[in-house]
Enzyme design. Structure first.
Site, short mmCIF file in Angstrom:
data_model
loop_
_atom_site.label_atom_id
_atom_site.label_comp_id
_atom_site.label_asym_id
_atom_site.label_seq_id
_atom_site.Cartn_x
_atom_site.Cartn_y
_atom_site.Cartn_z
CD GLU A 176 -1.06 -8.17 -1.72
OE1 GLU A 176 -2.47 -7.97 -2.54
OE2 GLU A 176 -0.03 -8.70 -1.11
CE LYS A 191 -0.45 -4.50 4.58
NZ LYS A 191 0.58 -5.14 4.56
CB CYS A 242 4.72 -0.85 4.43
SG CYS A 242 4.23 -0.62 2.55
CG ASN A 255 2.50 -4.30 7.90
OD1 ASN A 255 2.90 -5.01 7.51
ND2 ASN A 255 2.28 -3.17 7.06
CB ALA A 286 19.04 -7.47 16.64
P1 NAD Z 1 3.93 3.06 -5.15
O1 NAD Z 1 3.85 5.06 -4.78
O2 NAD Z 1 4.99 2.78 -5.24
O3 NAD Z 1 2.00 3.74 -5.95
C1 NAD Z 1 1.81 3.89 -6.16
C2 NAD Z 1 1.29 4.84 -7.31
O4 NAD Z 1 -0.51 5.09 -7.68
C3 NAD Z 1 2.16 5.33 -8.70
O5 NAD Z 1 2.77 4.94 -9.10
C4 NAD Z 1 1.29 6.58 -8.59
O6 NAD Z 1 1.72 7.34 -9.64
C5 NAD Z 1 -0.26 6.43 -8.49
N1 NAD Z 1 -1.16 7.05 -8.15
C6 NAD Z 1 -1.27 8.39 -7.57
N2 NAD Z 1 -2.87 9.07 -7.20
C7 NAD Z 1 -3.47 8.08 -8.75
C8 NAD Z 1 -4.49 8.59 -9.20
N3 NAD Z 1 -5.27 9.05 -8.65
N4 NAD Z 1 -4.87 7.75 -10.32
C9 NAD Z 1 -3.36 6.37 -10.09
N5 NAD Z 1 -2.89 6.48 -10.34
C10 NAD Z 1 -2.35 7.01 -9.49
O7 NAD Z 1 2.67 2.49 -3.66
P2 NAD Z 1 3.10 1.22 -3.87
O8 NAD Z 1 3.88 1.12 -2.60
O9 NAD Z 1 2.78 0.26 -4.32
O10 NAD Z 1 1.53 1.18 -2.29
C11 NAD Z 1 0.22 1.57 -2.56
C12 NAD Z 1 -0.80 1.31 -1.03
O11 NAD Z 1 -0.59 -0.24 -1.18
C13 NAD Z 1 -0.07 1.56 -0.17
O12 NAD Z 1 -1.49 2.05 0.19
C14 NAD Z 1 0.92 0.84 0.85
O13 NAD Z 1 0.43 1.19 2.11
C15 NAD Z 1 -0.24 -0.29 0.36
N6 NAD Z 1 1.19 -1.79 0.55
C16 NAD Z 1 2.52 -1.56 0.24
C17 NAD Z 1 3.38 -2.41 0.24
C18 NAD Z 1 4.54 -1.98 -0.30
O14 NAD Z 1 5.17 -2.94 -0.19
N7 NAD Z 1 4.66 -1.29 -1.06
C19 NAD Z 1 2.84 -4.15 0.34
C20 NAD Z 1 1.47 -3.88 1.02
C21 NAD Z 1 0.87 -2.67 0.99
#
Ligand code: NAD
Length: 437
Positions: free
Chosen positions: A151, A204, A260, A208, A252
Site C-alpha cells: 500500500e 515498498k 512508516c 519508502n 527541508a
Molecule cells: P494501525 O496500527 O493503524 O492499524 C492496524 C490495525 O490492526 C489496528 O487497528 C490493530 O488493532 C489491528 N490488529 C492487530 N492485530 C490484529 C489481529 N490479529 N487481528 C485483527 N486486527 C489486528 O497500522 P497501519 O498504519 O494501518 O499500518 C498497517 C500496515 O500498513 C503496516 O505494515 C504499515 O507499515 C503499512 N502501511 C501503513 C501506511 C500508513 O500511512 N499508515 C501506509 C502504507 C503502508
C-alpha cells in the site's frame, strides 16, 4: 466482489472504505473490540479527511461492515487482505508476529479456496513464510494463493491516494489470483504492475527508502545553505524543476517521522544486512534525519541560551498535517527534549492533542485550545507541523501575545523577510535568520 480486510487501522479502514465505495462488499476485521464496537456504532476511531463520510455512505448501502471475527470474514469473502501492524523491534528487525498470528487464524478457518493478500509493509520473502504457515495450520487442506499488494497511501490524503493511485502493485505466482486481484482494482482505472511476490514486497521498502533519501538529501543541502547564506527553498525549486528529479519530497524541515519512514528504512537496512548486501547509504539517510532535529534544537538553545523556565509555544504535534497520527512524530520528540531541559511547553495541534495526551514522554506539556492561545506569554514559538491553519493565523496578534517575539519555524511556513518586517526574530530551515526591522 466479496472482500475482507484484517486490521482496521489507517490502512485497513481506509482501504476497506474505498473498496466498498467502488462497489465491493467489504468486511473489516479488528481484534480491538472497542474499535469494532465504535465502528459499528458509527464512530470513526481515526481522523482522515473525508473518511467518515465514505464509511457512513457505504455502511448505509450495506456494502461495508465491521466484525471481530476472522472466521466470519474468511467465510464471506473471496479475497482476504491483511493490514496489521509490522512495527520495528529494538534491534531493527521487523516484528512479524501480527502477520504470523493472522496467517494462523486464517488457516484455522479456511474451508474453500481463498486469495490471501498481504497489504502490510513486510520484508522481502515474507509471502513465502505466510504461505508456509497457512499450509501448516490449514486443517481442512483448503486451496489458497498468497499475494503481495503493498500500500502506498499517505495519511492526510489517503482517500485520494487510494481512489487515484499512481500504480497498483500485484505480486503473485498464480494466474487465477492475478485475475481476481485485477478485478478488485478494475474500478480504480490505475496502472497495474504485476510482479513476483518478492519483487512486490521489495518495491515498498525501496520506494519508502527512496522518498526518505530525498528528504534527507534536501535536509543535508539545507545545512549547507545555512552555512553559506543560500536559500534552500530556491535551491529545491531549482533542483525540482528538473523533471528527472521533481519538486516533491524536497521540502527541508526538521526531518521525517511517522509510523512508516523511520521503521521502513530501519527494516530495509536490516534486511539488506541479513541478505549479506548491506545498504549503507540508508544509514546516512537515518543519520541526516536525526541530525536535522538536533541542529534545530541547537539553534533554539543558542538563541534562548537556557531552556529552563522558558515559556515555549509549540504549533503542531502530529507527524504531518491533516492527520491525528502522532506515531514517531519529530514534533513530539522535540517537545520531550525541551521538557527534559526544564522548558514550560504549551502545545496546540488541530487534531493530534487527544492522542498526544497519552504520551508519557511529554506528560508535562500544557495543551492550548487554539494556536493563538498557545502563544500567550510565550518567549518563543516553535512550528513543528505545517498545518494550513497556522498559515492563516494573524501574526500581528501573535506578536502582541508573546513576551519575546521569536519564532523557530521547522517547516518553513513563512517568508523570512515578511517576518522581519512584522517585528519577529525568525529562524527557519536552510534560510538566513532575520531580526526585527
Ligand atoms: P494501525 O496500527 O493503524 O492499524 C492496524 C490495525 O490492526 C489496528 O487497528 C490493530 O488493532 C489491528 N490488529 C492487530 N492485530 C490484529 C489481529 N490479529 N487481528 C485483527 N486486527 C489486528 O497500522 P497501519 O498504519 O494501518 O499500518 C498497517 C500496515 O500498513 C503496516 O505494515 C504499515 O507499515 C503499512 N502501511 C501503513 C501506511 C500508513 O500511512 N499508515 C501506509 C502504507 C503502508
Amino acid at each position: 466482489m466479496d472482500l475482507s480486510i484484517i486490521g482496521s487501522g489507517y490502512v485497513g479502514l481506509v482501504t476497506g472504505a474505498c473498496f466498498a465505495d467502488v462497489g465491493h462488499n467489504v468486511i473489516c476485521v479488528d481484534n480491538d473490540l472497542r474499535k469494532v464496537e465504535a465502528l459499528q456504532a458509527g464512530k470513526v476511531p481515526i481522523f482522515e479527511p473525508g473518511l467518515e463520510e465514505v464509511i457512513h455512505r457505504n455502511v448505509s448501502a450495506h456494502r461495508l461492515s465491521f466484525t471481530g471475527s476472522v472466521q466470519e470474514a474468511v467465510n464471506n469473502s473471496q479475497i482476504v487482505f491483511i493490514a496489521v501492524p509490522t512495527p520495528q523491534q529494538p534491534n531493527g528487525d521487523v516484528d512479524l508476529s501480527f502477520i504470523e498470528k493472522v496467517a494462523r487464524e486464517i488457516a484455522g478457518v479456511l474451508t474453500d479456496y481463498r486469495v490471501i493478500v498481504d497489504k502490510s509493509t513486510v520484508p522481502v520473502k515474507t509471502g513465502e513464510k505466510v504461505a508456509e504457515s497457512i499450509k501448516r495450520y490449514n486443517r481442512h487442506g483448503a486451496k489458497f494463493d498468497v499475494v503481495s499488494n503493498p500500500e502506498f497511501l499517505r495519511e492526510g490524503c489517503a482517500i485520494a491516494d487510494l481512489m487515484h493511485p499512481d500504480r497498483i502493485v500485484i505480486g503473485a505466482q498464480s494466474e487465477h489470483a492475478i485475475d481476481l486481484m485485477k478485478k478488485v482494482y478494475e474500478p480504480f482505472m490505475a496502472p497495474i504492475l504485476v510482479t513476483d511476490i518478492n519483487s512486490a514486497e521489495l518495491i515498498k521498502h525501496a520506494a519508502n527508502s527512496f522518498l526518505a533519501l530525498k528528504i534527507s538529501y534536501i535536509n543535508a543541502v539545507s545545512a549547507i545553505c545555512e552555512a553559506s547564506g543560500a536559500n534552500v527553498e530556491k535551491v529545491a525549486d531549482g533542483i525540482g524543476m528538473d523533471r528527472r528529479i521533481g519538486r516533491n519530497f524536497l521540502n527541508a524541515g526538521i526531518g521525517y517521522g511517522g509510523s512508516c519512514f523511520p521503521k521502513d528504512i530501519a527494516a530495509f537496512i536490516t534486511i539488506s544486512e541479513q541478505l549479506g548486501v548491506p545498504f549503507n547509504l540508508l544509514k546516512e539517510v537515518q543519520q541526516i534525519n536525526g541530525a536535522q532535529k538536533e541542529r534545530f534544537l541547537k539553534t533554539i538553545r543558542e538563541t534562548l541560551w537556557v531552556l529552563r523556565e522558558k515559556k515555549i509555544a509549540v504549533w503542531g504535534l502530529t507527524f504531518k498535517p491533516d492527520t491525528d497520527d502522532i506515531r514517531s512524530s519529530v514534533a513530539i520528540d522535540l517537545v520531550a527534549d525541551m521538557l527534559r531541559e526544564g522548558a514550560q511547553v504549551t502545545a496546540y495541534d488541530p487534531k493530534g492533542m487527544e492522542k498526544a495526551r497519552e504520551v508519557k514522554a511529554i506528560a508535562g506539556v500544557k495543551f492550548a485550545s487554539s494556536a493563538i492561545e498557545a502563544t500567550e506569554g510565550a518567549e518563543a514559538l516553535i512550528i513543528a507541523t505545517e498545518w494550513t491553519e497556522f498559515a492563516n493565523v494573524d501574526l500581528s496578534v501573535i506578536k502582541e501575545k508573546m513576551t519575546t517575539p521569536i519564532i523557530f519555524d521547522g517547516r518553513n511556513m513563512f517568508n523570512p523577510e515578511t517576518m522581519g518586517q512584522l517585528g519577529f526574530r525568525y529562524h527557519s530551515i536552510g534560510r538566513s535568520s532575520v531580526t526585527p526591522r
